[in-house]
Design a protein around this motif. Structure first.
Motif, short mmCIF file in Angstrom:
data_model
loop_
_atom_site.label_atom_id
_atom_site.label_comp_id
_atom_site.label_asym_id
_atom_site.label_seq_id
_atom_site.Cartn_x
_atom_site.Cartn_y
_atom_site.Cartn_z
N PHE A 1 21.39 -57.28 66.61
CA PHE A 1 22.21 -58.50 66.63
C PHE A 1 23.27 -58.40 67.73
O PHE A 1 23.49 -59.35 68.49
N VAL A 2 23.93 -57.25 67.80
CA VAL A 2 24.98 -57.05 68.81
C VAL A 2 24.40 -57.17 70.21
O VAL A 2 25.00 -57.80 71.09
N PHE A 3 23.23 -56.58 70.45
CA PHE A 3 22.60 -56.65 71.77
C PHE A 3 22.31 -58.11 72.16
O PHE A 3 22.49 -58.49 73.32
N LEU A 4 21.84 -58.89 71.20
CA LEU A 4 21.56 -60.30 71.49
C LEU A 4 22.84 -61.09 71.71
O LEU A 4 22.93 -61.91 72.62
N LEU A 5 23.84 -60.84 70.87
CA LEU A 5 25.11 -61.55 70.97
C LEU A 5 25.77 -61.30 72.32
O LEU A 5 26.32 -62.22 72.93
N LEU A 6 25.71 -60.05 72.77
CA LEU A 6 26.36 -59.67 74.03
C LEU A 6 25.42 -59.81 75.23
O LEU A 6 25.83 -59.52 76.36
N GLU A 7 24.16 -60.22 74.96
CA GLU A 7 23.17 -60.39 76.02
C GLU A 7 23.01 -59.11 76.84
O GLU A 7 23.02 -59.10 78.07
N VAL A 8 22.85 -57.99 76.12
CA VAL A 8 22.66 -56.69 76.75
C VAL A 8 21.31 -56.64 77.44
O VAL A 8 20.29 -57.04 76.88
N LYS A 9 21.29 -56.14 78.68
CA LYS A 9 20.06 -56.06 79.45
C LYS A 9 19.88 -54.65 80.03
O LYS A 9 20.75 -53.81 79.90
N GLY A 10 18.74 -54.43 80.63
CA GLY A 10 18.49 -53.15 81.27
C GLY A 10 17.92 -52.10 80.34
O GLY A 10 17.30 -52.40 79.32
N LEU B 1 16.47 -49.11 73.39
CA LEU B 1 16.92 -48.52 72.13
C LEU B 1 16.47 -49.33 70.92
O LEU B 1 16.28 -48.77 69.83
N ILE B 2 16.29 -50.64 71.10
CA ILE B 2 15.95 -51.49 69.97
C ILE B 2 14.55 -51.18 69.41
O ILE B 2 14.42 -50.90 68.21
N PRO B 3 13.48 -51.20 70.22
CA PRO B 3 12.17 -50.85 69.65
C PRO B 3 12.13 -49.42 69.13
O PRO B 3 11.46 -49.15 68.12
N ILE B 4 12.84 -48.50 69.77
CA ILE B 4 12.88 -47.11 69.28
C ILE B 4 13.52 -47.06 67.90
O ILE B 4 13.02 -46.37 67.00
N SER B 5 14.61 -47.80 67.72
CA SER B 5 15.29 -47.78 66.43
C SER B 5 14.41 -48.36 65.32
O SER B 5 14.41 -47.86 64.19
N TYR B 6 13.62 -49.39 65.65
CA TYR B 6 12.72 -49.97 64.63
C TYR B 6 11.60 -48.98 64.27
O TYR B 6 11.21 -48.89 63.10
N VAL B 7 11.08 -48.27 65.26
CA VAL B 7 10.04 -47.27 64.97
C VAL B 7 10.59 -46.20 64.03
O VAL B 7 9.95 -45.85 63.02
N VAL B 8 11.77 -45.69 64.34
CA VAL B 8 12.40 -44.68 63.48
C VAL B 8 12.67 -45.26 62.10
O VAL B 8 12.46 -44.60 61.07
N GLY B 9 13.11 -46.53 62.06
CA GLY B 9 13.38 -47.18 60.78
C GLY B 9 12.15 -47.27 59.91
O GLY B 9 12.19 -46.99 58.70
N PHE B 10 11.00 -47.63 60.50
CA PHE B 10 9.76 -47.73 59.72
C PHE B 10 9.26 -46.35 59.28
O PHE B 10 8.62 -46.23 58.23
N ILE B 11 9.55 -45.32 60.05
CA ILE B 11 9.20 -43.96 59.61
C ILE B 11 9.98 -43.60 58.34
O ILE B 11 9.41 -43.08 57.36
N PHE B 12 11.27 -43.90 58.35
CA PHE B 12 12.07 -43.63 57.15
C PHE B 12 11.67 -44.53 55.99
O PHE B 12 11.78 -44.15 54.83
#
Length: 424
Positions: free
Chosen positions: A87-96, A101-112
């Motif tokens: 949400f923060v990345f979208l709100l702040l329009e983070v690029k580059g 980090l976002i897809p990596i965090s979801y992969v780790v989240g689904f492992i847990f």
């Protein structure tokens, strides 16, 4: 004493769940098609799952059912910081590269999430402190908790970097979201501690109320300061929600006290609840009037036809003789009606081919400013082309200026710009 503390946990967690569910429903109803809205709704849903299933899990008397509820609880817990960071990345329009980090965090989240179904994450549930059942950590829980804290810190740090980097209107928007969110994590993290056989008196469970307070401030930032470019919620709905929340709180409070004190006197649970019914009936109408007054003052402007109002100012009032007084009166009245902190009124000088700042409304303690916009500038050209007012956040969908103009407005730290041309 243990029953009293257990009930306080249940009330705090239930309040957290209900209010965050309300925030999630609100942002979805106001724009399901927007990815930012969906992510804030998912974040609110994860908080709802955590709080509600924990409230059920700590009160069960059946070990197998309690274990199931705790595993369901962690479905929400796992994704709380992941949804926050996204949400923060979208709100702040983070690029580059950061976006990786976002897809990596979801992969780790689904492992847990897979580990959540095994003893590797939650080993067992046992009686602890005032709880009927609380979890003992599995082998991977320590890794999970460390990553969870890391995600949460990272999401908050990114928000505060934006907060301290910006100023004026944007910073005021962020203020009502950043600080309450930070305090909500200070209030929420202690709920992990019984997992490691740690309990902090008073902080637990009362610090949990920082989370529904965050939801309240987030709603305020969205409604009053249009943090996510969401239009204002219907006033009657908000008034009803406030009346219901307070009435329910009074009823629940008296019900609890009544169950302890009055029931011992009258030996009847229903009679013991009569004081709460009396208080609700007594305060309902004054409370409704108070909430209506508060929402009018702090959240909602009265119903005006903004387009007609601003167009009238731009085209008709220039025939008034006392022009300097008129422009200052105009900008002050518009800021008051629309409840804006920053408003600029530019007057076009045909001889100099430039816009000059004729009047302004600025936040308290701001220095007076003098701005001249050359005709070949981006913002100046936009004003000459449109010859109409425009706002940092459009009053209606589709009225928001293009991105390059938005950047110019943010540099000027203004929420409303009114371009005028004085003939004569």
């Amino acid at each position: 004493m243990s029953n009293f503390l257990l009930n306080q946990y249940v009330i705090a967690l239930s309040t957290t769940g209900v209010i965050n569910a309300g925030l999630g429903i609100f942002v979805i109803l106001k724009g399901f098609d927007k990815k930012l809205n969906r992510l804030l709704a998912l974040y609110s849903l994860s908080l709802f799952l955590w709080s509600v299933f924990e409230a059920f899990g700590i009160t069960r008397h059946n070990e197998s059912l309690a274990l199931l509820l705790w595993r369901l609880n962690h479905v929400g817990v796992i994704f709380i910081p992941i949804f926050l960071t996204h949400f923060v990345f979208l709100l702040l329009e983070v690029k580059g590269k950061k976006k990786r980090l976002i897809p990596i965090s979801y992969v780790v989240g689904f492992i847990f999430l897979i580990l959540d179904a095994t003893p590797l994450l939650i080993l067992e549930v046992v009686p602890k402190f005032p709880f009927n059942y609380f979890i003992n950590p599995g082998y991977f829980y320590y890794v999970f908790f460390g990553l969870w804290i890391g995600w949460a810190i990272y999401g908050n740090v990114e928000l505060f970097r934006e907060y301290f980097r910006t100023s004026g209107y944007r910073r005021n928007q962020m203020k009502y979201f950043c600080w309450p969110l930070l305090f909500s994590y200070f209030g929420g993290v202690p709920n992990f501690l019984p997992t490691f056989n740690i309990e902090i008196p008073i902080v637990m469970p009362y610090a949990t109320y920082a989370i529904p307070l965050y939801a309240g401030f987030a709603t305020y930032a969205i409604v009053r300061h249009r943090l996510m470019d969401i239009d204002v919620i219907i006033k009657k709905t908000l008034i009803f929600a406030g009346v219901f929340a307070v009435a329910f709180g009074v009823f629940a409070g008296f019900a609890y006290v009544g169950s302890i004190w009055f029931e011992n006197v009258v030996n009847n649970r229903w009679i013991a609840l009569l004081p709460s019914v009396f208080v609700i009936v007594l305060i309902l109408r004054p409370l409704e009037n108070f909430l209506r007054s508060v929402t009018d003052k702090f959240l909602f402007q009265k119903k005006y036809d903004y387009k007609h109002l601003l167009k009238t100012f731009s085209e008709d009032v220039l025939t008034v003789i006392e022009f300097n007084d008129l422009v200052h009166l105009t900008v002050n009245k518009l800021a008051e009606i629309l409840k804006l902190d920053n408003t600029l009124l530019f007057l076009y000088d045909e001889d100099g081919e430039q816009y000059q700042l004729a009047a302004s409304v600025l936040p308290e303690n701001s220095d007076k400013i003098s701005i001249v916009l050359k005709e070949n500038g981006t913002l100046s050209g936009y004003m000459r082309k449109r010859k109409k007012y425009f706002m940092l956040n459009g009053v209606r969908k589709g009225k928001k200026p293009p991105p390059n103009i938005m950047q110019e407005l943010q540099k000027l730290e203004t929420a409303l710009v009114i371009p005028l041309t004085h003939h004569g």
